[in-house]
Each structure stands twice: as structure tokens, then as C-alpha cells.
Design an enzyme around this catalytic site. Structure first.
Site, mmCIF file in Angstrom:
data_model
loop_
_atom_site.group_PDB
_atom_site.id
_atom_site.type_symbol
_atom_site.label_atom_id
_atom_site.label_comp_id
_atom_site.label_asym_id
_atom_site.label_seq_id
_atom_site.Cartn_x
_atom_site.Cartn_y
_atom_site.Cartn_z
ATOM 1 N N HIS A 269 0.838 -1.225 0.000
ATOM 2 C CA HIS A 269 0.000 0.000 0.000
ATOM 3 C C HIS A 269 0.867 1.267 0.000
ATOM 4 O O HIS A 269 0.427 2.305 0.487
ATOM 5 C CB HIS A 269 -0.959 0.025 1.203
ATOM 6 C CG HIS A 269 -1.654 -1.273 1.438
ATOM 7 N ND1 HIS A 269 -2.860 -1.599 0.858
ATOM 8 C CD2 HIS A 269 -1.294 -2.367 2.167
ATOM 9 C CE1 HIS A 269 -3.226 -2.820 1.234
ATOM 10 N NE2 HIS A 269 -2.288 -3.314 2.022
ATOM 11 N N GLU B 242 9.655 8.548 -17.005
ATOM 12 C CA GLU B 242 8.300 9.085 -17.201
ATOM 13 C C GLU B 242 7.796 8.800 -18.614
ATOM 14 O O GLU B 242 6.642 8.434 -18.822
ATOM 15 C CB GLU B 242 8.281 10.597 -16.963
ATOM 16 C CG GLU B 242 8.396 10.985 -15.503
ATOM 17 C CD GLU B 242 8.493 12.494 -15.353
ATOM 18 O OE1 GLU B 242 7.443 13.149 -15.325
ATOM 19 O OE2 GLU B 242 9.613 13.016 -15.280
ATOM 20 N N SER C 214 14.446 22.033 -16.249
ATOM 21 C CA SER C 214 13.257 22.829 -16.505
ATOM 22 C C SER C 214 13.693 24.175 -17.056
ATOM 23 O O SER C 214 14.714 24.720 -16.647
ATOM 24 C CB SER C 214 12.497 23.023 -15.194
ATOM 25 O OG SER C 214 11.660 24.157 -15.292
ATOM 26 N N LYS D 75 15.507 22.174 -11.031
ATOM 27 C CA LYS D 75 14.870 20.907 -11.388
ATOM 28 C C LYS D 75 15.792 19.946 -12.137
ATOM 29 O O LYS D 75 16.583 20.338 -12.968
ATOM 30 C CB LYS D 75 13.630 21.155 -12.281
ATOM 31 C CG LYS D 75 12.471 21.792 -11.566
ATOM 32 C CD LYS D 75 11.918 20.981 -10.414
ATOM 33 C CE LYS D 75 11.176 19.740 -10.862
ATOM 34 N NZ LYS D 75 9.888 20.055 -11.501
#
Ligand code: ARG
Length: 470
Positions: free
Chosen positions: A160, A294, A281, A287
Site C-alpha cells: 500500500h 516518465e 526545466s 529541477k
């Protein structure tokens, strides 16, 4: 009045094809990538025809030489593909006839584009499967090596997405490896059904020429000729199977991607993804984004889509060949491109993952991950498991209140929950003790991880290299 009709099949037509219809039905824009396999199939077909006396040896030689020259022209990008000639088969045949005259028109004796395209896709897919299998093996080797290096690195195991019990990072990596081992098996199993020869089925019913399909099968490295001509021209199960394999593989890669993205975040801080797999970024200078995992996670969706396309393409299709089947190529090609790209990125990236052992350890320590070990300790001291569960629950609640892990409590603090607790309890409360105790096949103990990595490597090395005519 005579109007020019299609040079390959225009005999019974009284007007040329509508220009839009010609473009709409043509497949050359995407099936030209089959040129090499189309030529290989044609060479084998002509060789077989000469062997059974349908072509003379001189005709075969002219055809084989001509096709070889055409392949070189294609590779030098000298061919002008014609939409009027519809597809790769007729483009190559027309060029052959330009070059060698009437003998070029004999190549299509005893075959049809229906068995020709089915053969081309299988030949092409078989080579691609071998390339995919090689990348998959490279990724598996990389994960096995990394797992060996990380056999004793402790991290929290989750259920979980909540800290559950400590595990070793090597064990987690080998769980990924197991997923890929099943994918690899599925791929090699699919290859067996790809490697069957449709050629000889002709349009649908076979041909009246004295062909020898065993010769063609052998020349092309197929295991056997397809049994039934109607099935041979219409079957696309192999493309569906490959795409199903690819969907499951991408599902696995998406799970690994998701974990990498989480682990690379400041909140987890379990791994560092090397800069070469990340991007920055344009607005936030701090970043470093895990773009590769992804993107792989995102690409999973298009492969699932291709599986649905192919299943739906074949749904309710009557025997034998239907033009619908031309729609098999783009989903299959895009699936191949996607799978190869994702595997390449992963095979390069996964072994370069840098673990952050202190932060993994700290996360495991914070999460009361040895609570089950304390319960098991109490059971060994004679307490029933349900009662032990209750006792440990209370100790955890106390720990939360105090901001301390079980291993950080004093013996006196622990014995207020049960007098079955003795000073040997600290051996099971440490993370190292907890993982080392799970010392059986499939368990997370470092020794088991090392043994499992070595078995995984042996299994991978034992996979037979598929052999076929290059
Ligand atoms: N371009 C076609 C395909 O991809 C080749 C077979 C065409 N056969 C036919 N009878 N129109 O399926």
C-alpha cells in the site's frame, strides 16, 4: 476509348482508379520498410521455382541479380516509390521488370501478394524479435549485476506504499528481473509461431504449379510451411501475440519507471538517476526531471492501444485475406519501435542507478518495519500470534508517541508490553537482523539475493540463441 489502368491488375478494368482511392488504398508509405524481407522472400521463391523447373536457371539468375541491384538502389535511396504501384511488392516487381524485361514478370508465378505480405511480415518480425530479445537480455544482465552489488543494501519494502518490512535493494531489483524473465519466455514462445511459412498459399487456395514449400521454408529459415492455405494468408495471431507480449513488457517497465520516479524524488531520495537520463526545466533552475522513466511509463498506453487495434482488426473477419489486413502494419511497426526504444533506454539506465543507502536505511528505520519481527519473536517465546500482534501494536503506538523506533526503546520500556521479551530481542529488532532472518529460497536475506542472482544469470545464459538463416 482506352484509358491507362493499373499495370499489375488493370486487365479487367475499363477506367483508371480514382486518384484519391489510389492514395487511400496504397500502403507503400509504410510497407516500404519491408523491402529487405520482401526481396529475401522473392529470391527464395524464384530459387524454389527454378528447383522445380517452373523457371529456368538463367531466369532465376536474372531475377536474383536484378533484385540484388534493386536492394542496393533502395539502400542508396535512389528508388522513387510510386503510390500508383500501391505497395512494396508491386514497386519492386515493376522496377525488376524495368531492369530485366519480361523475366521480371515471371517472378509472381505461383504466388499472390496475399501470401507474399504474410511472409514478409513474419520474416521482418522474426528479425525484430531477435533484436528485442537481445536488448531484453542486456537489461536483465544489468539488473542482475546491480542486484549483486546491492545484495546487502537495506531499504523499506512496501505494501500500500506504506513501509511494511525491511528488504534488500538487491531483492527488489531481482523482482524486476523476474518480471522480465517471464516476458523473455513469452517472446521466445511467440517467435515459434511467427516462424512458419505462408508462401505457397498463393491468393487463398494454393497454386497449380508443382511448388515445393519445404524448399522455400528451408531457404528462409522457417520451421515449416503453414498447414492450411486459407489460414496462412489470413492469420495475424502472431502480430497480436507479439503486441500482447509488448503490452505486458511495457506494463512491467511502467511499474519500474513509477518506482524510479518516486525513488528519485526529494521525498523518497532513494536513488540518483545519472544526469544523462534526465532533463532540466526552462523555468525552475533547481529541477532535474526523470524524463526517461516518465516517458517509458507514458509510452505504455500507445502499445496497449495497438493491441486493441489489432484484436479489433481481426474480429469477425471472414476467411481468407481481406484488405483490412493492410491495417496490421502500422500498429505492429510502432509497437516494435516503441519497445526497442524503451528497452534500449532501460538497458542503458537501469544499471547506472545509484542507490543512496543511508537514506534508504533511515526510511526503513523510521517506519517500524521490524514490528513483524517482534511479533515473530514473541511467538517463538510461546505467545499466540494474535496476542503478539496486539502487544506489538501497543508498542508501536508508544513509539509513535515518543518518536522512537522499536530498536531505540530500552528493555524496560519493551517489557511493559510483555514479560516474554528478553534482552536478546534487540537482535531481531535491527534491520540487518530482520533481513538476514528471511533466509530461504525467494527470501530477502543478502545470501539468498546473491544465490538468486547467480541462478538468474545461469538461466539467462542458458537461453538458446535462436538460429535462422541471416
Ligand atoms: N498491401 C497489402 C497488405 O498490406 C498487400 C496484399 C494485397 N493483396 C490484395 N489482394 N490486395 O495487406
Amino acid at each position: 476509348m482506352t484509358q491507362a489502368t493499373n499495370q499489375s491488375w488493370g486487365g479487367r478494368f475499363s477506367e483508371p482508379t480514382d486518384a484519391f482511392v489510389a492514395a487511400f488504398t496504397a500502403s507503400i508509405a509504410f510497407d516500404k520498410r519491408l523491402y529487405h524481407h520482401d526481396i529475401r522472400g522473392s529470391i527464395a521463391h524464384a530459387t524454389m521455382l527454378a528447383r522445380v523447373g517452373v523457371l529456368t536457371d538463367a531466369e532465376r539468375d536474372q531475377i536474383v541479380t536484378g533484385l540484388g541491384e534493386i536492394e542496393a538502389e533502395i539502400e542508396r535511396d535512389e528508388i522513387e516509390w510510386s503510390v500508383a504501384l500501391e505497395d512494396i511488392h508491386m514497386n519492386i516487381e515493376a522496377r525488376l521488370t524495368d531492369k530485366i524485361g519480361v523475366t521480371g514478370k515471371k517472378l509472381h508465378t505461383g504466388r499472390s501478394r496475399n501470401d507474399q505480405i504474410a511472409t514478409d511480415i513474419r520474416l521482418y518480425l522474426r528479425d525484430e524479435i531477435d533484436a528485442v530479445a537481445a536488448e531484453l537480455a542486456r537489461l536483465r544482465h544489468g539488473l542482475i549485476e546491480l542486484a549483486e552489488r546491492e545484495a546487502a543494501t537495506i531499504m523499506p519494502g512496501f505494501t500500500h506504499l506504506q513501509t511494511a518490512q525491511p528488504v534488500t535493494f538487491g531483492h527488489h531489483l531481482l523482482a524486476w528481473q523476474e518480471m522480465l524473465a517471464r516476458d523473455h519466455e513469452r517472446l521466445l514462445d511467440c517467435r515459434k509461431r511467427v516462424n512458419v511459412l505462408p508462401l505457397g498459399a498463393a491468393a487463398l487456395a494454393g497454386t497449380t504449379y508443382p511448388i515445393d514449400r519445404h524448399v522455400t521454408a528451408e531457404l528462409l529459415g522457417f520451421d515449416r510451411p503453414a498447414e492450411n492455405s486459407l489460414d496462412a494468408v489470413s492469420d495475424r495471431d502472431f502480430a497480436i501475440e507479439f503486441t500482447a507480449f509488448a503490452s505486458i513488457l511495457l506494463m512491467h517497465l511502467s511499474r519500474m519507471s513509477e518506482e524510479m520516479v518516486l525513488w528519485a524524488s526529494a521525498q523518497f531520495d532513494f536513488v540518483d538517476l545519472p544526469d544523462r537520463f534526465c532533463t532540466g526545466s526552462s523555468i525552475m533552475p533547481q529541477k532535474k526531471n526523470p524524463d526517461v522513466p516518465e516517458l517509458v511509463r507514458g509510452k505504455t498506453g500507445r502499445v496497449y492501444g495497438h493491441l486493441m487495434s489489432l484484436l479489433t482488426l481481426m474480429k469477425s473477419q471472414p476467411l481468407a485475406y481481406n484488405k483490412d489486413n493492410q491495417e496490421d502494419k502500422e500498429p505492429l511497426f510502432d509497437t516494435l519501435d516503441t519497445v526497442k526504444g524503451c528497452l534500449r533506454a532501460f538497458a542503458d539506465m537501469a544499471p547506472a542507478l545509484k542507490s543512496k543507502p543511508e537514506s534508504m536505511f533511515e526510511a526503513a528505520r523510521r517506519g517500524f518495519s521490524t514490528a513483524t519481527d517482534l511479533a515473530d519473536y514473541l511467538v517463538r517465546a510461546g505467545v499466540a500470534f494474535r496476542d503478539a500482534h496486539e502487544i506489538v501494536g501497543k508498542a508501536v503506538a508508544f513509539g509513535i508517541e515518543q518518536g522512537r523506533d522499536l530498536s531505540e526503546m530500552t528493555l524496560a520500556e519493551l517489557t511493559q508490553f510483555s514479560d516474554a521479551i528478553g534482552d536478546d530481542v534487540f537482535e531481531v529488532l535491527t534491520l540487518e537482523g530482520s533481513v538476514a532472518a528471511r533466509n530461504h529460497i525467494g527470501g530477502t536475506a543478502p545470501d539468498q539475493v546473491r544465490a538468486a542472482a547467480s541462478r538468474a544469470r545461469d538461466a539467462l545464459n542458458a537461453l538458446k540463441e535462436p538460429n535462422h538463416v541471416a
